[in-house]
Design an enzyme around this catalytic site. Sequence first.
Site, PDB file in Angstrom:
ATOM      1  N   VAL A 127       8.686  48.784 -34.861  1.00 47.19           N
ATOM      2  CA  VAL A 127       8.378  50.122 -34.325  1.00 47.19           C
ATOM      3  C   VAL A 127       9.663  50.722 -33.739  1.00 47.19           C
ATOM      4  O   VAL A 127      10.271  50.126 -32.827  1.00 47.19           O
ATOM      5  CB  VAL A 127       7.279  50.050 -33.243  1.00 47.19           C
ATOM      6  CG1 VAL A 127       7.007  51.431 -32.672  1.00 47.19           C
ATOM      7  CG2 VAL A 127       5.995  49.449 -33.820  1.00 47.19           C
ATOM      8  N   ASP A 139       0.332  44.317 -25.976  1.00 47.15           N
ATOM      9  CA  ASP A 139       0.719  44.268 -27.384  1.00 47.15           C
ATOM     10  C   ASP A 139      -0.521  43.911 -28.204  1.00 47.15           C
ATOM     11  O   ASP A 139      -1.253  42.976 -27.890  1.00 47.15           O
ATOM     12  CB  ASP A 139       1.818  43.222 -27.589  1.00 47.15           C
ATOM     13  CG  ASP A 139       2.450  43.324 -28.968  1.00 47.15           C
ATOM     14  OD1 ASP A 139       3.673  43.537 -29.035  1.00 47.15           O
ATOM     15  OD2 ASP A 139       1.731  43.163 -29.980  1.00 47.15           O
ATOM     16  N   ASN A 189      13.771  43.841 -29.527  1.00 49.52           N
ATOM     17  CA  ASN A 189      14.212  43.693 -30.908  1.00 49.52           C
ATOM     18  C   ASN A 189      14.925  44.965 -31.348  1.00 49.52           C
ATOM     19  O   ASN A 189      14.470  46.069 -31.041  1.00 49.52           O
ATOM     20  CB  ASN A 189      13.009  43.430 -31.819  1.00 49.52           C
ATOM     21  CG  ASN A 189      12.301  42.131 -31.479  1.00 49.52           C
ATOM     22  OD1 ASN A 189      12.939  41.156 -31.091  1.00 49.52           O
ATOM     23  ND2 ASN A 189      10.987  42.115 -31.612  1.00 49.52           N
ATOM     24  N   HIS A 207       9.445  43.749 -24.920  1.00 51.76           N
ATOM     25  CA  HIS A 207       8.322  42.807 -24.928  1.00 51.76           C
ATOM     26  C   HIS A 207       8.414  41.959 -23.661  1.00 51.76           C
ATOM     27  O   HIS A 207       9.497  41.468 -23.323  1.00 51.76           O
ATOM     28  CB  HIS A 207       8.427  41.833 -26.108  1.00 51.76           C
ATOM     29  CG  HIS A 207       8.258  42.442 -27.463  1.00 51.76           C
ATOM     30  ND1 HIS A 207       7.091  42.318 -28.173  1.00 51.76           N
ATOM     31  CD2 HIS A 207       9.109  43.150 -28.240  1.00 51.76           C
ATOM     32  CE1 HIS A 207       7.232  42.930 -29.349  1.00 51.76           C
ATOM     33  NE2 HIS A 207       8.451  43.436 -29.420  1.00 51.76           N
ATOM     34  N   HIS A 219      11.212  49.447 -27.084  1.00 50.22           N
ATOM     35  CA  HIS A 219      10.173  48.767 -26.305  1.00 50.22           C
ATOM     36  C   HIS A 219      10.653  47.397 -25.895  1.00 50.22           C
ATOM     37  O   HIS A 219      11.323  46.703 -26.647  1.00 50.22           O
ATOM     38  CB  HIS A 219       8.863  48.669 -27.098  1.00 50.22           C
ATOM     39  CG  HIS A 219       9.030  48.090 -28.474  1.00 50.22           C
ATOM     40  ND1 HIS A 219       9.508  48.835 -29.528  1.00 50.22           N
ATOM     41  CD2 HIS A 219       8.791  46.853 -28.956  1.00 50.22           C
ATOM     42  CE1 HIS A 219       9.540  48.085 -30.613  1.00 50.22           C
ATOM     43  NE2 HIS A 219       9.120  46.860 -30.299  1.00 50.22           N
TER      44      HIS A 219
HETATM   45  P1  DGP Z   1       8.805  44.993 -32.765  1.00 44.35           P
HETATM   46  O1  DGP Z   1       8.835  43.960 -33.853  1.00 44.35           O
HETATM   47  O2  DGP Z   1       9.685  44.594 -31.595  1.00 44.35           O
HETATM   48  O3  DGP Z   1       9.080  46.389 -33.266  1.00 44.35           O
HETATM   49  O4  DGP Z   1       7.324  44.915 -32.216  1.00 44.35           O
HETATM   50  C1  DGP Z   1       6.401  45.945 -32.234  1.00 44.35           C
HETATM   51  C2  DGP Z   1       5.185  45.467 -31.510  1.00 44.35           C
HETATM   52  O5  DGP Z   1       4.325  46.555 -31.332  1.00 44.35           O
HETATM   53  C3  DGP Z   1       4.388  44.377 -32.246  1.00 44.35           C
HETATM   54  O6  DGP Z   1       4.401  43.170 -31.472  1.00 44.35           O
HETATM   55  C4  DGP Z   1       2.986  44.917 -32.358  1.00 44.35           C
HETATM   56  C5  DGP Z   1       2.997  46.108 -31.409  1.00 44.35           C
HETATM   57  N1  DGP Z   1       2.216  47.221 -31.891  1.00 44.35           N
HETATM   58  C6  DGP Z   1       2.375  47.889 -33.057  1.00 44.35           C
HETATM   59  N2  DGP Z   1       1.482  48.877 -33.172  1.00 44.35           N
HETATM   60  C7  DGP Z   1       0.731  48.851 -32.041  1.00 44.35           C
HETATM   61  C8  DGP Z   1      -0.356  49.639 -31.566  1.00 44.35           C
HETATM   62  O7  DGP Z   1      -0.825  50.588 -32.200  1.00 44.35           O
HETATM   63  N3  DGP Z   1      -0.874  49.307 -30.349  1.00 44.35           N
HETATM   64  C9  DGP Z   1      -0.366  48.275 -29.603  1.00 44.35           C
HETATM   65  N4  DGP Z   1      -0.946  48.031 -28.416  1.00 44.35           N
HETATM   66  N5  DGP Z   1       0.664  47.520 -30.008  1.00 44.35           N
HETATM   67  C10 DGP Z   1       1.196  47.808 -31.224  1.00 44.35           C
END
Ligand code: DGP
Length: 112
Positions: free
Chosen positions: A94, A30, A85, A100, A98
Amino acid sequence: MSNCIFCDIIEGKIPAEKIFEDDDVLAFKDVNSQAPYHFLVIPKLHIPTLNDSDNAELIGKISITASLIAKQEGFSEDGYRLVMNTNKDGGQIVFHIHLHCLAGRQLGWPPG
Ligand code: DGP
């Protein structure tokens, strides 16, 4: 899927620190890490939220993938937290499912 940052990561259009990949799933760190270990496991199939799928095999596979990585990385005994989430109140940003995986420190409960 166009306009999906995680689909772009799957397709290699956006770089990510990949941890594991097979035909169905991808795990990567992340970018906004909240713990010493913080990675995401995603299905390669674009599914916006948990409300949009009854694919038990694929949804189960992302959990099992996280647990296998936890064992491989050596933090399965100390423990970890898996979080998915969903939508506004769940804090989803996003919209590509996914999971976490957070570990490496004592995590607070309840989450804020
Ligand atoms: P959520 O709130 O559950 O939708 O979390 C989305 C997560 O995705 C957040 O913790 C940051 C991560 N994230 C967003 N964009 C990117 C990216 O471009 N690359 C990576 N590695 N993580 C990302």
